[in-house]
Scaffold this motif. Structure first.
Motif, PDB file in Angstrom:
ATOM      1  N   LEU A  47      35.209  29.939  38.412  1.00 62.99           N
ATOM      2  CA  LEU A  47      36.222  30.605  39.222  1.00 62.99           C
ATOM      3  C   LEU A  47      35.909  32.094  39.337  1.00 62.99           C
ATOM      4  CD1 LEU A  47      40.012  30.160  39.144  1.00 62.99           C
ATOM      5  CD2 LEU A  47      39.093  32.428  38.710  1.00 62.99           C
ATOM      6  N   VAL A  48      36.103  32.615  40.531  1.00 61.64           N
ATOM      7  CA  VAL A  48      36.001  34.056  40.749  1.00 61.64           C
ATOM      8  C   VAL A  48      37.404  34.624  40.950  1.00 61.64           C
ATOM      9  CG1 VAL A  48      35.071  35.897  42.188  1.00 61.64           C
ATOM     10  CG2 VAL A  48      33.706  33.831  41.766  1.00 61.64           C
ATOM     11  N   ALA A  49      38.094  34.124  41.967  1.00 65.15           N
ATOM     12  CA  ALA A  49      39.456  34.590  42.238  1.00 65.15           C
ATOM     13  C   ALA A  49      40.151  33.591  43.143  1.00 65.15           C
ATOM     14  CB  ALA A  49      39.449  35.975  42.892  1.00 65.15           C
ATOM     15  N   THR A  50      41.415  33.338  42.863  1.00 63.98           N
ATOM     16  CA  THR A  50      42.201  32.437  43.686  1.00 63.98           C
ATOM     17  C   THR A  50      43.617  32.985  43.834  1.00 63.98           C
ATOM     18  OG1 THR A  50      42.930  31.152  41.773  1.00 63.98           O
ATOM     19  CG2 THR A  50      40.964  30.361  42.927  1.00 63.98           C
ATOM     20  N   PHE A  51      44.333  32.446  44.801  1.00 64.88           N
ATOM     21  CA  PHE A  51      45.758  32.736  44.896  1.00 64.88           C
ATOM     22  C   PHE A  51      46.485  31.456  45.273  1.00 64.88           C
ATOM     23  CE2 PHE A  51      46.149  32.515  49.433  1.00 64.88           C
ATOM     24  CZ  PHE A  51      44.950  32.973  49.937  1.00 64.88           C
ATOM     25  N   THR A  52      47.733  31.375  44.844  1.00 70.94           N
ATOM     26  CA  THR A  52      48.559  30.222  45.178  1.00 70.94           C
ATOM     27  C   THR A  52      49.357  30.494  46.451  1.00 70.94           C
ATOM     28  OG1 THR A  52      50.484  31.011  43.965  1.00 70.94           O
ATOM     29  CG2 THR A  52      48.837  29.764  42.721  1.00 70.94           C
ATOM     30  N   ARG A  53      50.038  29.467  46.904  1.00 73.15           N
ATOM     31  CA  ARG A  53      50.848  29.620  48.110  1.00 73.15           C
ATOM     32  C   ARG A  53      51.903  30.700  47.920  1.00 73.15           C
ATOM     33  NH1 ARG A  53      53.221  24.851  51.447  1.00 73.15           N
ATOM     34  NH2 ARG A  53      52.190  23.688  49.808  1.00 73.15           N
ATOM     35  N   SER A  54      52.350  30.861  46.676  1.00 73.48           N
ATOM     36  CA  SER A  54      53.354  31.893  46.374  1.00 73.48           C
ATOM     37  C   SER A  54      52.701  33.233  46.033  1.00 73.48           C
ATOM     38  CB  SER A  54      54.232  31.432  45.206  1.00 73.48           C
ATOM     39  OG  SER A  54      53.432  31.131  44.084  1.00 73.48           O
ATOM     40  N   ARG A  55      51.397  33.340  46.334  1.00 71.04           N
ATOM     41  CA  ARG A  55      50.652  34.596  46.222  1.00 71.04           C
ATOM     42  C   ARG A  55      50.364  35.033  44.797  1.00 71.04           C
ATOM     43  NH1 ARG A  55      50.455  37.810  51.060  1.00 71.04           N
ATOM     44  NH2 ARG A  55      51.555  36.787  52.780  1.00 71.04           N
ATOM     45  N   VAL A  56      50.448  34.126  43.866  1.00 70.91           N
ATOM     46  CA  VAL A  56      50.046  34.442  42.502  1.00 70.91           C
ATOM     47  C   VAL A  56      48.526  34.401  42.440  1.00 70.91           C
ATOM     48  CG1 VAL A  56      50.124  33.724  40.099  1.00 70.91           C
ATOM     49  CG2 VAL A  56      52.166  33.526  41.532  1.00 70.91           C
ATOM     50  N   THR A  57      47.924  35.478  41.986  1.00 77.59           N
ATOM     51  CA  THR A  57      46.467  35.538  41.947  1.00 77.59           C
ATOM     52  C   THR A  57      45.938  35.307  40.537  1.00 77.59           C
ATOM     53  OG1 THR A  57      46.480  37.929  41.635  1.00 77.59           O
ATOM     54  CG2 THR A  57      46.381  37.123  43.903  1.00 77.59           C
ATOM     55  N   ASN A  58      44.698  34.829  40.496  1.00 77.84           N
ATOM     56  CA  ASN A  58      43.996  34.618  39.238  1.00 77.84           C
ATOM     57  C   ASN A  58      42.569  35.116  39.446  1.00 77.84           C
ATOM     58  OD1 ASN A  58      43.223  33.754  36.702  1.00 77.84           O
ATOM     59  ND2 ASN A  58      42.929  31.629  37.318  1.00 77.84           N
ATOM     60  N   THR A  59      42.151  36.072  38.652  1.00 84.94           N
ATOM     61  CA  THR A  59      40.834  36.688  38.815  1.00 84.94           C
ATOM     62  C   THR A  59      40.063  36.617  37.506  1.00 84.94           C
ATOM     63  OG1 THR A  59      41.788  38.233  40.421  1.00 84.94           O
ATOM     64  CG2 THR A  59      39.618  38.779  39.529  1.00 84.94           C
ATOM     65  N   ALA A  60      38.809  36.238  37.591  1.00 81.55           N
ATOM     66  CA  ALA A  60      37.968  36.141  36.399  1.00 81.55           C
ATOM     67  C   ALA A  60      37.815  37.519  35.741  1.00 81.55           C
ATOM     68  CB  ALA A  60      36.598  35.591  36.772  1.00 81.55           C
ATOM     69  N   ASP A  61      37.791  37.536  34.423  1.00 83.43           N
ATOM     70  CA  ASP A  61      37.654  38.800  33.699  1.00 83.43           C
ATOM     71  C   ASP A  61      36.369  39.530  34.073  1.00 83.43           C
ATOM     72  OD1 ASP A  61      39.122  37.573  30.582  1.00 83.43           O
ATOM     73  OD2 ASP A  61      40.053  38.405  32.389  1.00 83.43           O
ATOM     74  N   SER A  62      35.328  38.761  34.365  1.00 84.60           N
ATOM     75  CA  SER A  62      34.024  39.365  34.644  1.00 84.60           C
ATOM     76  C   SER A  62      34.001  40.172  35.942  1.00 84.60           C
ATOM     77  CB  SER A  62      32.947  38.279  34.708  1.00 84.60           C
ATOM     78  OG  SER A  62      33.264  37.334  35.710  1.00 84.60           O
ATOM     79  N   VAL A  63      34.990  39.959  36.808  1.00 83.11           N
ATOM     80  CA  VAL A  63      35.000  40.675  38.091  1.00 83.11           C
ATOM     81  C   VAL A  63      36.246  41.531  38.287  1.00 83.11           C
ATOM     82  CG1 VAL A  63      33.578  38.854  39.113  1.00 83.11           C
ATOM     83  CG2 VAL A  63      36.068  38.829  39.442  1.00 83.11           C
ATOM     84  N   LYS A  64      37.158  41.497  37.341  1.00 83.75           N
ATOM     85  CA  LYS A  64      38.385  42.284  37.475  1.00 83.75           C
ATOM     86  C   LYS A  64      38.055  43.760  37.623  1.00 83.75           C
ATOM     87  CE  LYS A  64      41.915  39.460  35.272  1.00 83.75           C
ATOM     88  NZ  LYS A  64      42.745  39.218  34.063  1.00 83.75           N
ATOM     89  N   GLY A  65      38.754  44.395  38.541  1.00 82.63           N
ATOM     90  CA  GLY A  65      38.515  45.807  38.800  1.00 82.63           C
ATOM     91  C   GLY A  65      37.385  46.061  39.788  1.00 82.63           C
TER      92      GLY A  65
END
Length: 115
Positions: A47-65
């Motif tokens: 995973l790199v980054a995703t978002f849900t229909r309700s706009r909750v995002t999830n971003t891998a630690d290795s790419v955050k920032g």
């Protein structure tokens, strides 16, 4: 199933930027989960980054920032802005969508970070 078409990959020097685009064949409001994964040679897709229909995002630690996921609802398109790229970001990047319990993948786009 959702048809996904990616674009924007290429060769960039370390420290550079790229923006990936993923156009979906249907309204992204109807998609439960959407985002980006990547696969490096001889490694599993991650995973790199995703978002849900309700706009909750999830971003891998290795790419955050450094990487930012965003969306344009009118164009049914998701973007991945990648800044401060490193050689270890070299991979095939895949767009992903889950809708109605069905997973869909794009064809993948190569990102190479090298001097």
């Amino acid at each position: 199933q959702v048809q996904l078409v990616e674009s924007g990959g290429g060769l960039v020097q370390p420290g550079g930027s790229l923006r990936l685009s993923c156009a979906a064949s249907r309204s992204i409001f109807s998609i439960d989960l959407m985002g980006w994964y990547r696969q490096q040679p001889a490694k599993e897709r991650e995973l790199v980054a995703t978002f849900t229909r309700s706009r909750v995002t999830n971003t891998a630690d290795s790419v955050k920032g450094r990487f930012t996921i965003s969306r344009d609802n009118a164009k049914n398109t998701v973007y991945l802005q990648m800044n401060s790229l490193k050689p270890e970001d070299t991979a095939v990047y895949y767009c992903y969508a889950r809708a109605s319990y069905t997973d869909s993948w794009g064809q993948g786009t190569q990102v190479t970070v090298s001097s």
